[in-house]
Design a protein around this motif. Structure first.
Motif, short mmCIF file in Angstrom:
data_model
loop_
_atom_site.label_atom_id
_atom_site.label_comp_id
_atom_site.label_asym_id
_atom_site.label_seq_id
_atom_site.Cartn_x
_atom_site.Cartn_y
_atom_site.Cartn_z
N GLU A 131 15.40 6.55 2.63
CA GLU A 131 15.03 5.27 3.23
C GLU A 131 13.80 4.63 2.60
N LEU A 132 13.05 5.35 1.77
CA LEU A 132 11.81 4.82 1.21
C LEU A 132 11.94 3.47 0.51
N PRO A 133 13.02 3.23 -0.25
CA PRO A 133 13.13 1.92 -0.90
C PRO A 133 13.17 0.73 0.06
N GLN A 134 13.32 0.99 1.36
CA GLN A 134 13.33 -0.10 2.32
C GLN A 134 11.97 -0.78 2.44
N LEU A 135 10.94 -0.17 1.87
CA LEU A 135 9.66 -0.86 1.82
C LEU A 135 9.80 -2.15 1.01
N MET A 136 10.71 -2.16 0.04
CA MET A 136 10.99 -3.39 -0.71
C MET A 136 11.64 -4.43 0.19
N ASN A 137 12.50 -3.99 1.11
CA ASN A 137 13.11 -4.92 2.07
C ASN A 137 12.05 -5.56 2.95
N ILE A 138 11.02 -4.78 3.28
CA ILE A 138 9.94 -5.32 4.12
C ILE A 138 9.18 -6.38 3.34
N ILE A 139 8.88 -6.12 2.07
CA ILE A 139 8.18 -7.10 1.24
C ILE A 139 9.01 -8.37 1.11
N LYS A 140 10.34 -8.21 0.93
CA LYS A 140 11.22 -9.38 0.81
C LYS A 140 11.33 -10.18 2.10
N GLY A 141 10.99 -9.56 3.22
CA GLY A 141 11.10 -10.25 4.51
C GLY A 141 12.40 -9.98 5.22
N ALA A 160 0.84 -1.21 0.00
CA ALA A 160 0.00 0.00 0.00
C ALA A 160 0.87 1.26 0.00
N GLY A 161 1.93 1.24 0.81
CA GLY A 161 2.85 2.38 0.87
C GLY A 161 3.52 2.65 -0.46
N ILE A 162 3.97 1.59 -1.11
CA ILE A 162 4.63 1.75 -2.42
C ILE A 162 3.63 2.29 -3.45
N MET A 163 2.42 1.76 -3.42
CA MET A 163 1.41 2.22 -4.38
C MET A 163 1.08 3.70 -4.14
N LEU A 182 6.04 9.76 -5.80
CA LEU A 182 7.23 10.27 -5.11
C LEU A 182 8.46 9.43 -5.44
N TYR A 183 8.29 8.10 -5.49
CA TYR A 183 9.40 7.21 -5.88
C TYR A 183 9.93 7.62 -7.25
#
Length: 189
Positions: free
Chosen positions: A128-138, A37-40, A45-46
């Motif tokens: 730090e925003l790209p770290q949302l991808m780290n969250i998705i990856k686990g 949801a955050g990435i969407m 902004l990304y």
């Protein structure tokens, strides 16, 4: 009587393990849903930040920084690139006094390697925003401690190993931004 206590211990441990599994599953679902949801929501902004990083300096848009996660597993934490591409060479060419500052603090007060846009991205924590991808990856979770840089473990001395064993691979760009803003408000007050 002792057998009864052992049986109670086993039942307790099974129940605890089961509730722990349910908690981890629910937490993981929350992590994935909130990150997607955050990435969407933040995708415009990304895109804008990505274009600005590319226009600001040569090199890639993203930077993958190696950190130590739980049990010392090496994970890559994603960020927008905020330093010049030849940062390692600049570090090698610096005077010994500056190198010493970097070795002690793992950063500089006025880092000459940071790009113009990079300074703003770091101050606002938008890097730090790209770290949302780290969250998705686990690799990370929405809530929890920040994975450490391997060089930092030495700073913790005898507690370094304990830290790695207990460290959950968790943090969040939002939490980091709030922490930085709180420190900034405290310092400026």
């Amino acid at each position: 009587m002792r057998n009864m206590e052992n049986l109670m211990d086993i039942k307790y441990l099974r129940k605890k393990e089961q509730s722990n599994y349910i908690y981890r599953f629910a937490k993981r679902c929350f992590d994935v849903i909130s990150s997607v949801a955050g990435i969407m929501l933040l995708s415009p902004l990304y895109l804008i930040i990505g274009i600005l990083v590319k226009l600001d300096s040569k090199g890639t848009i993203f930077f993958a920084h190696e950190r130590l996660g739980k049990d010392g597993k090496i994970i890559k934490i994603y960020k927008y690139r905020t330093i010049v591409t030849n940062a390692q060479q600049i570090l090698k060419d610096m005077p010994d006094l500056m190198k010493k500052e970097f070795e002690e603090n793992f950063k500089f007060e006025n880092d000459p390697r940071i790009t113009k846009l990079g300074k703003f991205l770091r101050e606002s924590s938008l890097d730090e925003l790209p770290q949302l991808m780290n969250i998705i990856k686990g690799d990370m979770s929405v809530v929890g401690p920040r994975p450490v840089i391997s060089r930092e473990i030495k700073k913790y001395g005898i507690y370094g190993d304990k830290l790695l064993c207990s460290l959950r691979k968790e943090d969040t760009p939002l939490r980091q931004m709030l922490r930085k803003q709180l420190v900034s408000v405290t310092i400026n007050s």
